[in-house]
Design a protein around this motif. Structure first.
Motif, PDB file in Angstrom:
ATOM      1  N   MET A   1      74.024  -8.604  22.403  1.00  0.00           N
ATOM      2  CA  MET A   1      72.785  -7.662  22.958  1.00  0.00           C
ATOM      3  C   MET A   1      71.914  -7.304  22.053  1.00  0.00           C
ATOM      4  N   ASP A   2      70.703  -6.756  22.359  1.00  0.00           N
ATOM      5  CA  ASP A   2      69.314  -6.599  22.212  1.00  0.00           C
ATOM      6  C   ASP A   2      69.660  -6.029  20.401  1.00  0.00           C
ATOM      7  N   PRO A   3      69.520  -6.460  19.948  1.00  0.00           N
ATOM      8  CA  PRO A   3      69.725  -6.019  18.317  1.00  0.00           C
ATOM      9  C   PRO A   3      68.445  -4.265  18.530  1.00  0.00           C
ATOM     10  N   VAL A   4      67.772  -4.269  18.744  1.00  0.00           N
ATOM     11  CA  VAL A   4      66.975  -3.150  18.779  1.00  0.00           C
ATOM     12  C   VAL A   4      67.920  -1.816  19.279  1.00  0.00           C
ATOM     13  N   ASP A   5      69.084  -2.533  20.240  1.00  0.00           N
ATOM     14  CA  ASP A   5      69.634  -1.501  21.203  1.00  0.00           C
ATOM     15  C   ASP A   5      71.202  -1.240  20.877  1.00  0.00           C
ATOM     16  N   CYS A   6      71.637  -2.446  20.015  1.00  0.00           N
ATOM     17  CA  CYS A   6      72.570  -2.609  19.095  1.00  0.00           C
ATOM     18  C   CYS A   6      72.455  -1.631  18.302  1.00  0.00           C
ATOM     19  N   ALA A   7      70.990  -1.531  16.799  1.00  0.00           N
ATOM     20  CA  ALA A   7      71.668  -0.572  15.795  1.00  0.00           C
ATOM     21  C   ALA A   7      71.887   0.235  16.288  1.00  0.00           C
ATOM     22  N   ARG A   8      71.221   0.958  18.248  1.00  0.00           N
ATOM     23  CA  ARG A   8      70.705   2.086  17.679  1.00  0.00           C
ATOM     24  C   ARG A   8      71.647   2.892  18.331  1.00  0.00           C
ATOM     25  N   VAL A   9      72.939   1.984  18.902  1.00  0.00           N
ATOM     26  CA  VAL A   9      74.201   2.367  19.133  1.00  0.00           C
ATOM     27  C   VAL A   9      75.028   2.937  18.555  1.00  0.00           C
ATOM     28  N   GLU A  10      74.812   1.666  17.136  1.00  0.00           N
ATOM     29  CA  GLU A  10      76.302   1.719  16.112  1.00  0.00           C
ATOM     30  C   GLU A  10      75.693   2.486  15.808  1.00  0.00           C
ATOM     31  N   THR A  11      74.167   3.153  14.960  1.00  0.00           N
ATOM     32  CA  THR A  11      74.060   4.235  14.145  1.00  0.00           C
ATOM     33  C   THR A  11      74.296   5.817  14.985  1.00  0.00           C
ATOM     34  N   ALA A  12      74.475   5.518  16.052  1.00  0.00           N
ATOM     35  CA  ALA A  12      75.351   6.717  17.140  1.00  0.00           C
ATOM     36  C   ALA A  12      76.356   7.103  16.986  1.00  0.00           C
ATOM     37  N   CYS A  13      77.039   5.734  16.665  1.00  0.00           N
ATOM     38  CA  CYS A  13      78.174   5.768  16.715  1.00  0.00           C
ATOM     39  C   CYS A  13      78.390   6.096  14.969  1.00  0.00           C
ATOM     40  N   TRP A  14      78.219   5.976  14.021  1.00  0.00           N
ATOM     41  CA  TRP A  14      78.112   6.164  12.534  1.00  0.00           C
ATOM     42  C   TRP A  14      78.065   7.637  12.683  1.00  0.00           C
ATOM     43  N   SER A  15      76.839   8.503  13.178  1.00  0.00           N
ATOM     44  CA  SER A  15      76.775   9.519  13.251  1.00  0.00           C
ATOM     45  C   SER A  15      77.784  10.090  13.602  1.00  0.00           C
ATOM     46  N   GLY A  16      77.862   9.788  14.984  1.00  0.00           N
ATOM     47  CA  GLY A  16      79.144  10.928  15.545  1.00  0.00           C
ATOM     48  C   GLY A  16      80.209  10.499  14.627  1.00  0.00           C
ATOM     49  N   GLY A  17      80.852   9.584  14.475  1.00  0.00           N
ATOM     50  CA  GLY A  17      82.249   9.481  13.982  1.00  0.00           C
ATOM     51  C   GLY A  17      82.890   8.194  15.467  1.00  0.00           C
TER      52      GLY A  17
END
Length: 357
Positions: free
Chosen positions: A122-138
């Protein structure tokens, strides 16, 4: 990863029904909506639609079942307020902003859209954005489907489990479109019936981005990482006029198309996916086409040659084929709801066992 152990996932998936939102009700989404309603371990919490004529209609009506009491909405805020566990995200075009909004709000996401099969691609920026959302929402996110997904990940990983040397895997997908009564799709969009010309570069790149991540995922799992992913396209013409359900293919026009994605290692294809769409078998040049379905050839110290055919009359294929994509997404829901936060690939989930009770 202990939270994703098979014992944990199976136990968690049966504590209570997973409450699911169906996002979009196109061809695949309508099939998965029906499957969720009929599933013994899932509860339908909501339906998100894009078209005004579907808003407010009962979910059962949208997929040919009796009324459920769940009415479709086009409001994201309404979806977020439902307290659901997971969203089956199946729009025509994925929106990473929507996906992140759902994940950050505490909704796990299973999607048949590509882009999340192999996080390292994945695009590193997109990947980090999704991972951050996942950890934020559990929450967790998983991409699946029939192709890519089942045939490019689950099946080759299973077949490789009896090898100690792998020289190559070729996955062929065949689709006989001769009885598909969709002139706009076949002639205007796909280019059948036209004079042969240059291969559509957009289509080639789409194949690379759709199937390359799956091939990389499998290669990484087998400790045989790919050096690159290459793609090529071919066209074949019909020898004479050919009547098909959508119209007539004139002699000398495109009657078959083939796109191949090569996962390269040390200068040679190691894992490849080849899609062949055709409206005739009498072609120039002559191609060895098979019946609609998949063929997997595995070269190793335990070589295999396997046909997975779709035993469906061509005139009924349009009715049946959505199940191949929708069903796996539905069956994986409880496992994704129980997974640890983050983008979860086929490698991080257990073998998907369907609840068919």
């Amino acid at each position: 990863m202990e939270p994703n152990s098979l014992t944990h996932l199976l136990a968690s998936s049966h504590t209570r029904p997973c409450r699911v939102v169906q996002w979009a009700t196109g061809t695949i989404g309508t099939r998965s909506l029906r499957a969720v309603i009929e599933h013994p371990g899932l509860d339908l919490a909501g339906v998100y639609v894009h078209s005004a004529d579907k808003k407010g209609r009962d979910a059962g009506e949208l997929c040919g079942l009796t009324a459920t009491g769940v009415r479709a909405t086009d409001s994201i805020d309404e979806i977020l307020s439902l307290g659901a566990d997971c969203v089956l995200y199946m729009p025509l075009v994925s929106d990473i902003g929507e996906v992140c909004t759902l994940l950050a709000a505490g909704l796990n996401v299973v999607t048949t859209g590509g882009g999340f099969h192999h996080p390292a691609s994945m695009d590193p920026v997109d990947c980090a954005r999704v991972e951050t959302a996942c950890w934020s929402g559990g929450t967790s996110l998983h991409s699946t489907g029939s192709s890519p997904g089942f045939i490019t990940e689950a099946v080759p990983l299973l077949l490789a489990s009896i090898q100690r040397r792998l020289d190559g895997i070729m996955i062929d997908e065949y689709a006989d479109l001769s009885q598909r009564d969709s002139p706009e799709l076949l002639f205007d969009i796909m280019g059948f019936g036209r004079a042969p010309g240059d291969i559509d570069e957009y289509r080639l790149e789409h194949a690379r981005t759709s199937f390359g991540p799956s091939l990389r995922l499998v290669a990484d799992a087998l400790s045989l990482p790919l050096d690159s992913v290459e793609v090529s396209g071919e066209l074949a013409t019909v020898r004479e006029d050919v009547p098909i359900a959508a119209g007539v293919l004139s002699a000398g026009t495109v009657g078959a198309q083939r796109t191949t994605v090569f996962g390269m290692r040390h200068g040679e294809p190691l894992l490849s996916f080849r899609a062949t769409w055709y409206c005739s078998t009498d072609l120039v040049p002559s191609w060895n086409v098979r019946a609609t379905g998949w063929h997997i050839a595995l070269d190793g110290d335990a070589p295999l040659d396997i046909d997975l055919r779709f035993p469906v009359p061509l005139e009924h294929m349009r009715e049946i084929s959505p199940s191949y994509t929708a069903n796996r997404a539905v069956n994986v829901l409880p496992f994704v709801c129980s997974a640890a936060p983050g983008i979860r690939t086929t490698l991080e989930l257990p073998q998907i066992i369907s609840n068919l009770g």
